[in-house]
Design a protein around this motif. Structure first.
Motif, PDB file in Angstrom:
ATOM      1  N   ALA A 176       0.824  -1.208   0.000  1.00  0.00           N
ATOM      2  CA  ALA A 176       0.000   0.000   0.000  1.00  0.00           C
ATOM      3  C   ALA A 176       0.853   1.250   0.000  1.00  0.00           C
ATOM      4  CB  ALA A 176      -0.935   0.003   1.204  1.00  0.00           C
ATOM      5  N   GLY A 177       2.017   1.182   0.618  1.00  0.00           N
ATOM      6  CA  GLY A 177       2.897   2.339   0.652  1.00  0.00           C
ATOM      7  C   GLY A 177       3.356   2.734  -0.730  1.00  0.00           C
ATOM      8  N   ALA A 178       3.354   1.784  -1.661  1.00  0.00           N
ATOM      9  CA  ALA A 178       3.768   2.083  -3.025  1.00  0.00           C
ATOM     10  C   ALA A 178       2.613   2.655  -3.833  1.00  0.00           C
ATOM     11  CB  ALA A 178       4.291   0.814  -3.698  1.00  0.00           C
ATOM     12  N   GLY A 179       1.456   2.806  -3.198  1.00  0.00           N
ATOM     13  CA  GLY A 179       0.334   3.398  -3.899  1.00  0.00           C
ATOM     14  C   GLY A 179      -0.458   2.405  -4.722  1.00  0.00           C
ATOM     15  N   LEU A 180      -0.306   1.112  -4.432  1.00  0.00           N
ATOM     16  CA  LEU A 180      -1.017   0.102  -5.198  1.00  0.00           C
ATOM     17  C   LEU A 180      -2.006  -0.610  -4.287  1.00  0.00           C
ATOM     18  CD1 LEU A 180       2.015  -1.399  -7.109  1.00  0.00           C
ATOM     19  CD2 LEU A 180       0.341   0.207  -7.973  1.00  0.00           C
ATOM     20  N   LEU A 181      -3.269  -0.418  -4.541  1.00  0.00           N
ATOM     21  CA  LEU A 181      -4.306  -1.040  -3.743  1.00  0.00           C
ATOM     22  C   LEU A 181      -5.302  -1.715  -4.661  1.00  0.00           C
ATOM     23  CD1 LEU A 181      -5.022   1.934  -1.305  1.00  0.00           C
ATOM     24  CD2 LEU A 181      -3.652  -0.078  -0.820  1.00  0.00           C
ATOM     25  N   SER A 182      -5.835  -2.851  -4.230  1.00  0.00           N
ATOM     26  CA  SER A 182      -6.865  -3.478  -5.042  1.00  0.00           C
ATOM     27  C   SER A 182      -8.142  -3.722  -4.254  1.00  0.00           C
ATOM     28  CB  SER A 182      -6.367  -4.798  -5.632  1.00  0.00           C
ATOM     29  OG  SER A 182      -6.175  -5.736  -4.605  1.00  0.00           O
ATOM     30  N   THR A 183      -8.061  -3.683  -2.939  1.00  0.00           N
ATOM     31  CA  THR A 183      -9.235  -3.868  -2.114  1.00  0.00           C
ATOM     32  C   THR A 183     -10.024  -2.561  -2.119  1.00  0.00           C
ATOM     33  OG1 THR A 183      -8.004  -5.377  -0.711  1.00  0.00           O
ATOM     34  CG2 THR A 183     -10.036  -4.461   0.193  1.00  0.00           C
ATOM     35  N   PRO A 184     -11.306  -2.626  -2.468  1.00  0.00           N
ATOM     36  CA  PRO A 184     -12.093  -1.390  -2.483  1.00  0.00           C
ATOM     37  C   PRO A 184     -12.111  -0.709  -1.119  1.00  0.00           C
ATOM     38  CG  PRO A 184     -13.254  -3.133  -3.621  1.00  0.00           C
ATOM     39  CD  PRO A 184     -12.078  -3.772  -2.941  1.00  0.00           C
ATOM     40  N   ILE A 185     -12.039   0.593  -1.155  1.00  0.00           N
ATOM     41  CA  ILE A 185     -12.069   1.421   0.046  1.00  0.00           C
ATOM     42  C   ILE A 185     -13.353   2.237  -0.005  1.00  0.00           C
ATOM     43  CG2 ILE A 185     -10.870   3.240   1.318  1.00  0.00           C
ATOM     44  CD1 ILE A 185      -8.389   2.490  -0.368  1.00  0.00           C
ATOM     45  N   ALA A 186     -14.027   2.337   1.113  1.00  0.00           N
ATOM     46  CA  ALA A 186     -15.245   3.152   1.170  1.00  0.00           C
ATOM     47  C   ALA A 186     -14.887   4.621   0.982  1.00  0.00           C
ATOM     48  CB  ALA A 186     -15.946   2.946   2.501  1.00  0.00           C
ATOM     49  N   PRO A 187     -15.671   5.358   0.192  1.00  0.00           N
ATOM     50  CA  PRO A 187     -15.401   6.788   0.027  1.00  0.00           C
ATOM     51  C   PRO A 187     -15.293   7.521   1.367  1.00  0.00           C
ATOM     52  CG  PRO A 187     -16.992   6.087  -1.601  1.00  0.00           C
ATOM     53  CD  PRO A 187     -16.782   4.919  -0.662  1.00  0.00           C
ATOM     54  N   ALA A 188     -16.122   7.151   2.351  1.00  0.00           N
ATOM     55  CA  ALA A 188     -16.069   7.813   3.659  1.00  0.00           C
ATOM     56  C   ALA A 188     -14.720   7.601   4.332  1.00  0.00           C
ATOM     57  CB  ALA A 188     -17.196   7.297   4.551  1.00  0.00           C
ATOM     58  N   THR A 189     -14.128   6.416   4.153  1.00  0.00           N
ATOM     59  CA  THR A 189     -12.817   6.133   4.734  1.00  0.00           C
ATOM     60  C   THR A 189     -11.761   7.057   4.143  1.00  0.00           C
ATOM     61  OG1 THR A 189     -13.434   3.822   5.086  1.00  0.00           O
ATOM     62  CG2 THR A 189     -11.082   4.326   5.093  1.00  0.00           C
ATOM     63  N   ILE A 190     -11.815   7.257   2.843  1.00  0.00           N
ATOM     64  CA  ILE A 190     -10.869   8.167   2.180  1.00  0.00           C
ATOM     65  C   ILE A 190     -11.078   9.592   2.687  1.00  0.00           C
ATOM     66  CG2 ILE A 190     -10.199   9.195  -0.034  1.00  0.00           C
ATOM     67  CD1 ILE A 190     -10.880   6.457  -1.312  1.00  0.00           C
ATOM     68  N   LEU A 191     -12.323  10.011   2.812  1.00  0.00           N
ATOM     69  CA  LEU A 191     -12.615  11.384   3.234  1.00  0.00           C
ATOM     70  C   LEU A 191     -12.281  11.634   4.706  1.00  0.00           C
ATOM     71  CD1 LEU A 191     -15.924  11.997   1.280  1.00  0.00           C
ATOM     72  CD2 LEU A 191     -13.652  12.948   0.801  1.00  0.00           C
ATOM     73  N   GLU A 192     -12.229  10.574   5.512  1.00  0.00           N
ATOM     74  CA  GLU A 192     -11.846  10.729   6.925  1.00  0.00           C
ATOM     75  C   GLU A 192     -10.366  11.064   7.072  1.00  0.00           C
ATOM     76  OE1 GLU A 192     -13.108   7.044   8.662  1.00  0.00           O
ATOM     77  OE2 GLU A 192     -15.223   7.589   8.550  1.00  0.00           O
ATOM     78  N   ALA A 193      -9.529  10.627   6.120  1.00  0.00           N
ATOM     79  CA  ALA A 193      -8.082  10.880   6.175  1.00  0.00           C
ATOM     80  C   ALA A 193      -7.544  11.083   4.765  1.00  0.00           C
ATOM     81  CB  ALA A 193      -7.385   9.717   6.863  1.00  0.00           C
ATOM     82  N   PRO A 194      -7.967  12.152   4.093  1.00  0.00           N
ATOM     83  CA  PRO A 194      -7.597  12.318   2.690  1.00  0.00           C
ATOM     84  C   PRO A 194      -6.090  12.386   2.436  1.00  0.00           C
ATOM     85  CG  PRO A 194      -8.679  14.293   3.525  1.00  0.00           C
ATOM     86  CD  PRO A 194      -8.798  13.244   4.578  1.00  0.00           C
ATOM     87  N   GLU A 195      -5.336  12.958   3.376  1.00  0.00           N
ATOM     88  CA  GLU A 195      -3.892  13.071   3.175  1.00  0.00           C
ATOM     89  C   GLU A 195      -3.225  11.700   3.130  1.00  0.00           C
ATOM     90  OE1 GLU A 195      -5.587  14.784   5.581  1.00  0.00           O
ATOM     91  OE2 GLU A 195      -5.661  16.672   4.473  1.00  0.00           O
TER      92      GLU A 195
END
Length: 135
Positions: A32-51
């Motif tokens: 994940a540190g390399a910016g490669l993710l395949s597991t879907p993330i909930a939009p709310a999870t992204i918005l809780e910690a956008p940085e």
């Protein structure tokens, strides 16, 4: 300067490095540190910690809310769509016209940006896949 008959040492070294270097991690790996993710993330999870997700490849799933076609001042068209669930939604940016409609269930793969193209909290899409048709 290179002359005919002389070995190309620099080129040979680069070629060897390319041939023996390990393959980059595939999408779906646990890097994940390399910016490669395949597991879907909930939009709310992204918005809780956008940085935490900024400039990283993300995968989200959700329903398409609104879709919009617009044109930059230079004349280049682009498309945005809102994708989310009952908790939150994100704007998805695409240069190509998406083949999805309002209400479709979709999966989006792209890079999340806190601010891009004058849009706050946006995913610049690499791929938008319809998972289900409009109800």
């Amino acid at each position: 300067m290179f002359q005919i008959g002389q070995p190309i040492v620099g080129f040979s070294a680069v070629l060897i490095v390319l041939l023996i270097a390990p393959d980059p991690p595939a999408i779906g790996s646990q890097h994940a540190g390399a910016g490669l993710l395949s597991t879907p993330i909930a939009p709310a999870t992204i918005l809780e910690a956008p940085e935490e997700y900024a400039e990283q490849q993300v995968v989200i799933r959700g329903r398409v809310g609104s879709t919009k076609r617009a044109v930059f001042p230079n004349g280049r068209p682009y498309h945005t769509l809102s994708v989310g669930d009952e908790r939150a939604s994100l704007t998805v940016f695409s240069w190509d016209r998406p083949s999805v409609k309002e209400g479709d269930s979709v999966q989006v793969v792209g890079v999340f940006h806190v601010w891009r193209y004058n849009i706050h909290h946006v995913i610049e899409s690499h791929r938008i896949t319809r998972l289900g048709k409009t109800r």
